[in-house]
Structures are given as structure tokens and as C-alpha cells.
Scaffold this motif. Structure first.
Motif, PDB file in Angstrom:
ATOM      1  N   HIS A   1       0.836  -1.198   0.000  1.00 41.88           N
ATOM      2  CA  HIS A   1       0.000   0.000   0.000  1.00 41.88           C
ATOM      3  C   HIS A   1       0.873   1.251   0.000  1.00 41.88           C
ATOM      4  N   LEU A   2       0.478   2.238  -0.784  1.00 48.28           N
ATOM      5  CA  LEU A   2       1.063   3.574  -0.749  1.00 48.28           C
ATOM      6  C   LEU A   2      -0.039   4.558  -0.388  1.00 48.28           C
ATOM      7  N   VAL A   3       0.115   5.209   0.763  1.00 45.31           N
ATOM      8  CA  VAL A   3      -0.804   6.260   1.205  1.00 45.31           C
ATOM      9  C   VAL A   3      -0.105   7.597   1.001  1.00 45.31           C
ATOM     10  N   PHE A   4      -0.784   8.554   0.379  1.00 40.28           N
ATOM     11  CA  PHE A   4      -0.135   9.840   0.104  1.00 40.28           C
ATOM     12  C   PHE A   4      -1.020  11.005   0.539  1.00 40.28           C
ATOM     13  N   ALA A   5      -0.362  12.131   0.802  1.00 37.92           N
ATOM     14  CA  ALA A   5      -1.054  13.326   1.276  1.00 37.92           C
ATOM     15  C   ALA A   5      -1.536  14.163   0.104  1.00 37.92           C
ATOM     16  N   SER A   6      -2.843  14.394   0.059  1.00 39.88           N
ATOM     17  CA  SER A   6      -3.401  15.423  -0.795  1.00 39.88           C
ATOM     18  C   SER A   6      -3.769  16.591   0.131  1.00 39.88           C
ATOM     19  N   SER A   7      -4.752  17.370  -0.217  1.00 39.68           N
ATOM     20  CA  SER A   7      -5.077  18.537   0.599  1.00 39.68           C
ATOM     21  C   SER A   7      -6.505  18.986   0.346  1.00 39.68           C
ATOM     22  N   SER A   8      -7.124  19.576   1.361  1.00 41.41           N
ATOM     23  CA  SER A   8      -8.446  20.177   1.181  1.00 41.41           C
ATOM     24  C   SER A   8      -8.389  21.341   0.202  1.00 41.41           C
ATOM     25  N   SER A   9      -7.185  21.844  -0.070  1.00 39.04           N
ATOM     26  CA  SER A   9      -7.036  22.956  -1.008  1.00 39.04           C
ATOM     27  C   SER A   9      -7.507  22.603  -2.414  1.00 39.04           C
ATOM     28  N   VAL A  10      -7.578  21.308  -2.738  1.00 41.13           N
ATOM     29  CA  VAL A  10      -7.997  20.926  -4.088  1.00 41.13           C
ATOM     30  C   VAL A  10      -9.431  21.369  -4.382  1.00 41.13           C
ATOM     31  N   TYR A  11     -10.235  21.609  -3.345  1.00 43.20           N
ATOM     32  CA  TYR A  11     -11.623  21.994  -3.565  1.00 43.20           C
ATOM     33  C   TYR A  11     -11.746  23.407  -4.112  1.00 43.20           C
TER      34      TYR A  11
ATOM     35  N   LEU B   1      -4.261  12.609  -9.732  1.00 43.86           N
ATOM     36  CA  LEU B   1      -4.367  12.072 -11.091  1.00 43.86           C
ATOM     37  C   LEU B   1      -3.210  11.130 -11.406  1.00 43.86           C
ATOM     38  N   MET B   2      -2.003  11.529 -11.000  1.00 43.00           N
ATOM     39  CA  MET B   2      -0.834  10.675 -11.211  1.00 43.00           C
ATOM     40  C   MET B   2      -1.008   9.344 -10.488  1.00 43.00           C
ATOM     41  N   ALA B   3      -1.498   9.419  -9.252  1.00 42.95           N
ATOM     42  CA  ALA B   3      -1.683   8.203  -8.453  1.00 42.95           C
ATOM     43  C   ALA B   3      -2.684   7.261  -9.117  1.00 42.95           C
ATOM     44  N   HIS B   4      -3.763   7.826  -9.614  1.00 39.39           N
ATOM     45  CA  HIS B   4      -4.766   6.963 -10.264  1.00 39.39           C
ATOM     46  C   HIS B   4      -4.174   6.267 -11.482  1.00 39.39           C
ATOM     47  N   SER B   5      -3.364   6.981 -12.251  1.00 35.56           N
ATOM     48  CA  SER B   5      -2.783   6.366 -13.442  1.00 35.56           C
ATOM     49  C   SER B   5      -1.862   5.206 -13.064  1.00 35.56           C
ATOM     50  N   TYR B   6      -1.098   5.350 -11.978  1.00 36.82           N
ATOM     51  CA  TYR B   6      -0.198   4.271 -11.551  1.00 36.82           C
ATOM     52  C   TYR B   6      -0.982   3.096 -10.955  1.00 36.82           C
ATOM     53  N   ALA B   7      -2.058   3.404 -10.248  1.00 35.31           N
ATOM     54  CA  ALA B   7      -2.898   2.322  -9.730  1.00 35.31           C
ATOM     55  C   ALA B   7      -3.515   1.542 -10.886  1.00 35.31           C
ATOM     56  N   HIS B   8      -3.942   2.264 -11.921  1.00 38.37           N
ATOM     57  CA  HIS B   8      -4.567   1.626 -13.077  1.00 38.37           C
ATOM     58  C   HIS B   8      -3.565   0.820 -13.904  1.00 38.37           C
ATOM     59  N   LEU B   9      -2.404   1.428 -14.151  1.00 41.41           N
ATOM     60  CA  LEU B   9      -1.422   0.785 -15.029  1.00 41.41           C
ATOM     61  C   LEU B   9      -0.692  -0.385 -14.379  1.00 41.41           C
TER      62      LEU B   9
ATOM     63  N   LEU C   1      -3.261   2.419  -3.945  1.00 42.30           N
ATOM     64  CA  LEU C   1      -2.961   3.817  -3.632  1.00 42.30           C
ATOM     65  C   LEU C   1      -4.155   4.487  -2.967  1.00 42.30           C
ATOM     66  N   THR C   2      -3.881   5.184  -1.870  1.00 42.37           N
ATOM     67  CA  THR C   2      -4.915   5.945  -1.166  1.00 42.37           C
ATOM     68  C   THR C   2      -4.430   7.368  -0.945  1.00 42.37           C
TER      69      THR C   2
ATOM     70  N   ASP D   1     -12.826  -5.541 -11.739  1.00 45.42           N
ATOM     71  CA  ASP D   1     -13.441  -5.196 -13.020  1.00 45.42           C
ATOM     72  C   ASP D   1     -12.616  -4.088 -13.680  1.00 45.42           C
ATOM     73  N   ASP D   2     -13.230  -2.926 -13.887  1.00 43.95           N
ATOM     74  CA  ASP D   2     -12.496  -1.822 -14.505  1.00 43.95           C
ATOM     75  C   ASP D   2     -11.969  -0.827 -13.479  1.00 43.95           C
ATOM     76  N   ALA D   3     -12.141  -1.117 -12.206  1.00 43.31           N
ATOM     77  CA  ALA D   3     -11.737  -0.174 -11.164  1.00 43.31           C
ATOM     78  C   ALA D   3     -10.303  -0.422 -10.724  1.00 43.31           C
ATOM     79  N   ALA D   4      -9.531   0.638 -10.622  1.00 42.47           N
ATOM     80  CA  ALA D   4      -8.157   0.544 -10.131  1.00 42.47           C
ATOM     81  C   ALA D   4      -8.174   0.452  -8.611  1.00 42.47           C
ATOM     82  N   PRO D   5      -7.123  -0.121  -8.002  1.00 39.13           N
ATOM     83  CA  PRO D   5      -7.030  -0.157  -6.528  1.00 39.13           C
ATOM     84  C   PRO D   5      -6.626   1.220  -5.996  1.00 39.13           C
ATOM     85  N   TYR D   6      -7.585   2.115  -6.014  1.00 41.35           N
ATOM     86  CA  TYR D   6      -7.318   3.537  -5.748  1.00 41.35           C
ATOM     87  C   TYR D   6      -8.522   4.152  -5.056  1.00 41.35           C
TER      88      TYR D   6
END
Length: 326
Positions: free
Chosen positions: A123-133, A163-171, A176-177, A242-247
Motif C-alpha cells: 500500500h502507498l498512502v499519500f497526502a493530498s489537501s483540502s485545497s484541491v476543492y 491524477l498521477m496516483a490513479h494512473s499508476y494504480a490503473h497501469l 494507492l490511497t 473489473d475496470d476499477a483501479a485499486p485507488y
């Protein structure tokens, strides 16, 4: 097995590493110890961790890909990563934009590429931010909302991380959380945050700058509540199908939006000092209010914040006075 914590000399990083060590984990910390704020505070945090035999530290800038790979190549048993290293601060990003792309974009890509090469990564857990809103007006902020209108470069880099994390989870199938932190405060905190700067100014008899004429609200979240959520999620990686990434993405906050002046009042009580206020207009890159919808993280790992602002601020003040004396 070992947990890698990037930004281990930072506020959240130190607390996460300490809880992991207390639970019996081996922890490798990495940090470049930059001078965005007092490096002495970062060294003092590291001293708290270096008291543990199971902790080791690497001084390294994560934007230096070759340096990171070389530093970590002889640590074969890393199974979990908590990525907290980043250039923080909305206002600082207005004048230092390249520091944000180097640390938050290039640095995050380094960690993603490193994790891609780990055979036993759980598992890779990473920090995002409430600033994205950004400019969103619908409250509370929900992870189902669009976050395509950032109002600062800092926020844009954090959205890019998601977005980068989702692409790596998918590929590559990397679990990734991402965690959107909401106004974290508490002992060992950051000197650039309002609760710290207000404390200093009040003790020095200085005036507090209150932006948007005081019409500001924040979802203030005590550090212990943040760490409990990080650790709970670290031990519960997402599963794709199915089509969902582990993200997945979660808000992690106190689920209570409080006026900025409530922070001032709590400090007045704890410091026994009356604050002098100067009302000012809104700053560029700032937002009027934040408020976290935490139903998803509550549902999935039982996350439940327990510390109110009125309980947490006295704990910070007690630590602050002790730290300044020492």
C-alpha cells in the motif's frame, strides 16, 4: 517488514512515524530538511524518532530520483509507504512556484516509480489537501465533487498528485490511497500555520492579521485524529476489480467548520492574553471556508475524530511553551 515515511521530519510525518514505531513497526524516514521553516524544529522532531532502535533516517531530496533510488536500494523489505513529503503552504506558492513543481510533482513521481519497482508493496498512502476543492461552494466538501478549479498552484499540484496516483494504480495495480487533509494543528506543528503565528504574536503583544474581515471558517483537525486515520487506512489497502483501479481518495478532517475567530478565542483562553485584531481583505489563493464530509472514511475504517478545537489548542499551547523553554 518496514514502512517508508517520506517527510519524516515534518509535522504529520513525525507523528505518523512515532505511532508506527510504538506499534512495533520498523520505520525508515526520508526528508531533505529544507529551510522553508526553522530547520531546528525538524531536527527536534527527528530526535523524538531517533530514540527508537527501529527507526533509521535518510537525508535526501525526493525530487532527486537517482539519489532516492540509491539511498533506498539496500532496504529490501519495505512493504508500505506513507508519502507526506511536499512543499506546503498556499501563500508561499505565489512567489516560489518552481519549488512546488519540483517537490510535489517531480518528487511524487520519484516515489511512484520507486514503489512500482517494489516486489512486495502492499500500500502507498499519500497526502493530498483540502485545497484541491478551490472555488467549490457546496459544503461540506465531498470527494464526489469536481475539483477542477484550484485557486493556487499548491492546490493544483495536489490535484495533479491524485491524477498521477490513479494512473499508476490503473497501469501497475499499485494500491494507492490519497488523503485530503483539513487544517491540521497540534504539538510539533508548523510555524507558518495560523495557530502558531497567532500564538507568537499574542505572546509578543503584536496585532493579529484577520483576513476577509474575520469571515473565515476552517475544519480544524487535531494531529492525533489525523494520525489515527492515516494508520487505519495504511492497514486497509484498496482492492481493484473489473475496470476499477485499486485507488481511493478520502477527506480526513474534524467534520466541523468553525469560524477563525473561534481559534482566536481558544488561544485567548489558553494563553490568558487578549488578542489585538486587524481586519484585512481576503488574500490571493485563499478560500473562505472548508468543511470535510468524512462519511466515506468513517464507513470504511471507522474513523472518528475525538478532539475539539477547545480541547486541542490548550494541548498545543502547553507543548509550545515547553518547546520554547527547552
Amino acid at each position: 517488514m518496514t514502512v517508508l515515511v517520506t517527510g519524516a521530519a515534518g509535522f504529520v510525518g513525525m507523528h505518523v512515524a512515532k505511532v508506527l514505531l510504538d506499534s512495533g513497526e520498523k520505520v525508515v524516514g526520508i526528508d531533505n530538511l529544507n529551510n522553508y521553516y526553522d530547520v531546528g524544529l525538524k531536527h527536534a522532531r527527528l530526535q523524538q524518532l531517533e530514540a527508537y532502535d527501529a527507526f533509521s533516517f535518510i537525508k535526501q531530496d525526493i525530487s532527486d530520483r537517482d539519489g532516492v533510488f540509491a539511498a533506498l536500494k539496500n532496504i529490501p523489505d519495505i512493504t508500505k509507504v506513507v508519502h507526506l513529503a511536499a512543499q506546503a503552504g498556499v501563500r508561499y506558492s505565489l512567489d516560489h512556484p518552481f519549488e512546488y513543481t519540483e517537490s510535489n510533482i517531480t518528487g511524487f513521481l520519484t516515489i511512484l516509480e520507486y514503489c512500482r519497482q517494489l516486489d512486495n508493496l502492499e500500500h502507498l498512502v499519500f497526502a493530498s489537501s483540502s485545497s484541491v476543492y478551490g472555488g467549490n461552494r457546496e459544503l461540506p466538501y465531498s470527494v464526489d465533487q469536481s475539483v477542477d478549479k484550484p485557486v493556487s498552484l499548491y492546490a493544483a499540484t495536489k490535484k495533479a498528485n491524485e491524477l498521477m496516483a490513479h494512473s499508476y494504480a490503473h497501469l501497475y495495480g499499485i494500491p494507492l490511497t490519497g488523503l485530503r487533509f483539513f487544517t491540521v494543528y497540534g504539538p510539533w506543528g508548523r510555524p507558518d500555520m495560523a495557530y502558531w503565528t497567532f500564538t507568537e504574536k499574542m505572546l509578543n503583544g503584536e496585532t493579529l492579521p484577520i483576513f476577509n474581515n474575520g469571515d473565515m471558517k476552517r475544519d480544524f483537525t487535531y494531529i492525533d485524529d489525523i494520525v489515527s486515520g492515516v494508520v487505519a487506512l495504511l492497514n486497509n489497502p484498496p482492492v481493484g476489480g473489473d475496470d476499477a483501479a485499486p485507488y481511493r481518495i478520502y477527506n480526513i478532517g474534524n467534520h466541523q467548520s468553525e469560524p477563525l475567530l473561534n481559534l482566536v478565542s481558544a488561544l485567548e483562553v489558553s494563553l490568558e492574553v487578549k488578542a489585538n485584531l486587524k481586519m484585512l481583505p481576503m488574500q490571493s489563493g485563499d478560500v473562505k471556508e472548508t468543511f470535510a464530509d468524512i462519511d466515506p472514511i468513517r464507513r470504511d475504517v471507522g474513523y472518528e475524530p475525538t478532539t475539539s478545537l477547545q480541547e486541542g489548542i490548550p494541548k498545543f499551547v502547553e507543548w509550545y511553551k515547553s518547546y520554547k523553554k527547552g
